[in-house]
Design a protein around this motif. Structure first.
Motif, short mmCIF file in Angstrom:
data_model
loop_
_atom_site.label_atom_id
_atom_site.label_comp_id
_atom_site.label_asym_id
_atom_site.label_seq_id
_atom_site.Cartn_x
_atom_site.Cartn_y
_atom_site.Cartn_z
N MET A 1 0.84 -1.20 0.00
CA MET A 1 0.00 0.00 0.00
C MET A 1 0.87 1.24 0.00
SD MET A 1 -1.94 0.91 3.58
CE MET A 1 -1.44 2.33 4.51
N THR A 2 0.58 2.18 -0.89
CA THR A 2 1.38 3.41 -0.98
C THR A 2 0.81 4.44 0.00
OG1 THR A 2 -0.05 4.17 -2.75
CG2 THR A 2 1.97 3.07 -3.42
N PRO A 3 1.71 5.21 0.62
CA PRO A 3 1.23 6.22 1.57
C PRO A 3 0.41 7.28 0.84
CG PRO A 3 3.60 6.45 1.17
CD PRO A 3 3.16 5.19 0.49
N ASP A 4 -0.63 7.73 1.50
CA ASP A 4 -1.53 8.73 0.93
C ASP A 4 -0.80 10.05 0.73
OD1 ASP A 4 -3.59 10.35 0.24
OD2 ASP A 4 -4.43 10.49 2.28
N PRO A 5 -0.72 10.55 -0.53
CA PRO A 5 0.04 11.79 -0.78
C PRO A 5 -0.55 13.00 -0.05
CG PRO A 5 -1.18 11.09 -2.74
CD PRO A 5 -1.26 9.97 -1.76
N ILE A 6 -1.87 13.01 0.14
CA ILE A 6 -2.49 14.13 0.84
C ILE A 6 -2.10 14.13 2.31
CG2 ILE A 6 -4.72 15.00 1.67
CD1 ILE A 6 -5.85 14.53 -1.08
N ALA A 7 -2.14 12.93 2.92
CA ALA A 7 -1.74 12.82 4.32
C ALA A 7 -0.28 13.22 4.50
CB ALA A 7 -1.97 11.39 4.82
N ARG A 8 0.55 12.81 3.50
CA ARG A 8 1.97 13.14 3.57
C ARG A 8 2.17 14.65 3.47
NH1 ARG A 8 4.15 9.28 -0.37
NH2 ARG A 8 4.07 11.06 -1.77
N PHE A 9 1.40 15.27 2.59
CA PHE A 9 1.50 16.71 2.42
C PHE A 9 1.12 17.43 3.72
CE2 PHE A 9 0.07 20.92 1.33
CZ PHE A 9 0.92 21.34 0.32
N LEU A 10 0.03 16.99 4.33
CA LEU A 10 -0.43 17.64 5.56
C LEU A 10 0.59 17.45 6.70
CD1 LEU A 10 -4.26 16.92 5.46
CD2 LEU A 10 -3.11 19.15 5.37
N ASP A 27 -5.43 28.16 11.77
CA ASP A 27 -6.18 28.63 10.60
C ASP A 27 -5.66 28.00 9.32
OD1 ASP A 27 -8.18 30.17 11.55
OD2 ASP A 27 -7.14 32.10 11.31
N LEU A 28 -4.33 28.06 9.18
CA LEU A 28 -3.70 27.57 7.96
C LEU A 28 -3.97 26.08 7.76
CD1 LEU A 28 -1.75 28.29 5.60
CD2 LEU A 28 0.11 27.50 7.04
N LEU A 29 -3.77 25.30 8.84
CA LEU A 29 -3.97 23.86 8.72
C LEU A 29 -5.44 23.54 8.40
CD1 LEU A 29 -1.69 22.57 11.62
CD2 LEU A 29 -1.26 22.46 9.15
N GLU A 30 -6.34 24.30 9.00
CA GLU A 30 -7.76 24.07 8.75
C GLU A 30 -8.10 24.38 7.28
OE1 GLU A 30 -10.69 25.51 11.82
OE2 GLU A 30 -11.48 26.58 10.09
N ASP A 31 -7.60 25.52 6.79
CA ASP A 31 -7.89 25.93 5.41
C ASP A 31 -7.33 24.93 4.40
OD1 ASP A 31 -9.30 28.18 6.07
OD2 ASP A 31 -7.57 29.52 5.97
N ASP A 37 -9.66 18.32 1.21
CA ASP A 37 -10.90 17.53 1.24
C ASP A 37 -11.66 17.69 -0.07
OD1 ASP A 37 -10.50 16.46 3.71
OD2 ASP A 37 -11.79 17.89 4.79
N GLU A 38 -11.71 18.94 -0.54
CA GLU A 38 -12.37 19.21 -1.83
C GLU A 38 -11.64 18.50 -2.97
OE1 GLU A 38 -15.15 21.03 -2.08
OE2 GLU A 38 -15.22 22.27 -0.25
N VAL A 39 -10.32 18.55 -2.90
CA VAL A 39 -9.52 17.87 -3.93
C VAL A 39 -9.86 16.38 -3.96
CG1 VAL A 39 -7.16 17.14 -4.53
CG2 VAL A 39 -7.62 19.53 -3.93
N ARG A 40 -9.89 15.81 -2.77
CA ARG A 40 -10.17 14.37 -2.66
C ARG A 40 -11.54 14.04 -3.24
NH1 ARG A 40 -7.17 11.40 1.42
NH2 ARG A 40 -7.12 13.12 2.87
N TYR B 32 -16.44 30.11 -1.32
CA TYR B 32 -15.64 29.38 -0.33
C TYR B 32 -14.22 29.22 -0.87
CZ TYR B 32 -16.94 25.23 -3.14
OH TYR B 32 -17.13 24.33 -4.16
N GLY B 33 -13.30 28.93 0.02
CA GLY B 33 -11.87 28.98 -0.30
C GLY B 33 -11.47 28.24 -1.56
N PHE B 34 -11.87 26.97 -1.65
CA PHE B 34 -11.47 26.15 -2.79
C PHE B 34 -11.97 26.75 -4.10
CE2 PHE B 34 -12.14 22.42 -5.58
CZ PHE B 34 -10.85 21.92 -5.59
#
Lengths: 243, 121
Positions: A1-10, A27-31, A37-40, B32-34
């Motif tokens: 299983m490959t590590p999730d690139p989004i999780a790695r980025f975060l 704020d930054l981490l939330e945004d 999430d939208e990307v996913r 919204y942001g995105f």
């Protein structure tokens, strides 16, 4: 299983943003989390995720932008330093904040002055004193054209003649201290000294004192230039601050 | 990311006007942001690294130029919507005036002697 690139980025973003003020960081981490999430949700394939992450920029870049917006100093990342619009060129400063040309000036004056007593050998071996005088004169020119010292300090360094005060002193004293050895009619040789000679007990310390004078004066001038450089904010490491 | 020396100048220009482009993109409607990032990035090519828009949005919020509200979305968690405040509208209006003067001055200088300079001024 490959590590999730989004999780790695975060994870990278969390790490890079550790130095930000807590509120800004939250704020930054939330945004960014919401954005990803939208990307996913929109992504049809993994290439879409990678493209979205590429467009987002490197975590360090985003953190640097956040630091800029909040006025906090940017973290020590592998980013190029922001271009300075005006001010001192950092290339002019060396360790201690004294400019190289000032160090050279003092070096030449001290060198020329210390070996200047070789003036005495002018007749026997002219190259040595000529070199010393050349170094000395070059140093004096550099010294007087520098803004690192007051006129009084420049005068002091200039008065440290080649050989210090020793040169005129010795030139004045030597011719008067002449010894002649003649054969006495009754037998052994007799040495008669005319004029004035310094006894070794006084002469040797005096010689040491006058030849070390240029070294001391040079040291004092370098220290003063160093302190002024620090005081006026010319860049230089503070670890070597004098005093 | 142009390697011909134009890159830094363009990046600085972009960075300078981006706050007002964000305000302008929110002038007509809340986003919204995105969605906002997509508009600036896809439609106008104004964001080189999209992630840096979020710190900018936070700053605009702290400065009172935009305000946020949470709204439910049809799919997924609620979204934070950004809208202009009155201060934001005033800032945008002031920038519009500045921008017109700035743009025509730069046009006069930079495009002088070109076809574009003669025709489109």
């Amino acid at each position: 299983m490959t590590p999730d690139p989004i999780a790695r980025f975060l994870a990278r973003l969390e790490q890079a943003s550790a130095a930000l003020p807590a509120e800004v960081r939250a704020d930054l981490l939330e945004d960014i989390t919401a954005h990803l999430d939208e990307v996913r949700r929109e992504a049809r394939a993994e290439v879409d995720v990678h493209a979205a992450l590429d467009r987002l920029g490197r975590p360090e870049e985003i953190v640097a932008a956040a630091a800029r917006e909040t006025g906090t100093p940017p973290p020590p990342a592998d980013l190029p330093p922001p271009a300075t619009e005006a001010g001192h060129g950092p290339s002019e400063a060396v360790a201690g904040g004294v400019r190289p040309r000032d160090v050279v000036a003092i070096g030449l004056v001290v060198f020329g002055a210390v070996v200047g007593w070789a003036l005495l050998f002018l007749v026997v071996q002219p190259l040595m004193p000529i070199g010393a005088i050349g170094a000395y004169l070059t140093g004096i020119v550099l010294l007087w054209s520098s803004r690192a010292w007051t006129p009084g300090e420049k005068l002091l360094a200039t008065l440290v003649w080649p050989g210090g005060i020793a040169t005129p002193l010795f030139l004045a004293l030597l011719p008067t201290g002449m010894c002649t050895t003649v054969a006495d009619p009754s037998g052994g040789p007799v040495t008669t000294c005319t004029g004035f000679t310094l006894p070794p007990l006084v002469g040797i310390p005096l010689f040491v004192a006058v030849t070390s004078a240029p070294v001391i004066v040079g040291g004092i001038l370098l220290m003063r230039a160093h302190r002024r450089a620090l005081a006026t904010g010319v860049p230089g490491p503070r670890s070597r601050a004098a005093g | 990311m142009a390697g011909d020396g134009r890159g830094p100048a363009l990046a600085q220009l972009r960075r300078g006007v981006l706050p007002y482009c964000v305000l302008a993109a929110l002038a007509a409607e809340q986003r919204y942001g995105f969605e906002l990032v997509g508009v600036l990035s896809d439609t106008y090519g104004l964001a080189t690294s999209e992630g840096t828009i979020y710190p900018l949005l936070s700053r605009l919020r702290r400065d009172g130029l935009v305000a946020t509200t949470w709204r439910e979305s049809e799919a997924g968690p609620p979204r934070r919507y950004y809208r202009l405040t009155e201060a934001g509208e005033r800032a945008l209006a002031a920038f519009r005036a500045d921008w017109r003067a700035f743009r025509s001055a730069v046009d006069d200088l930079v495009l002088a002697g070109t076809r574009e300079g003669k025709d489109d001024a």
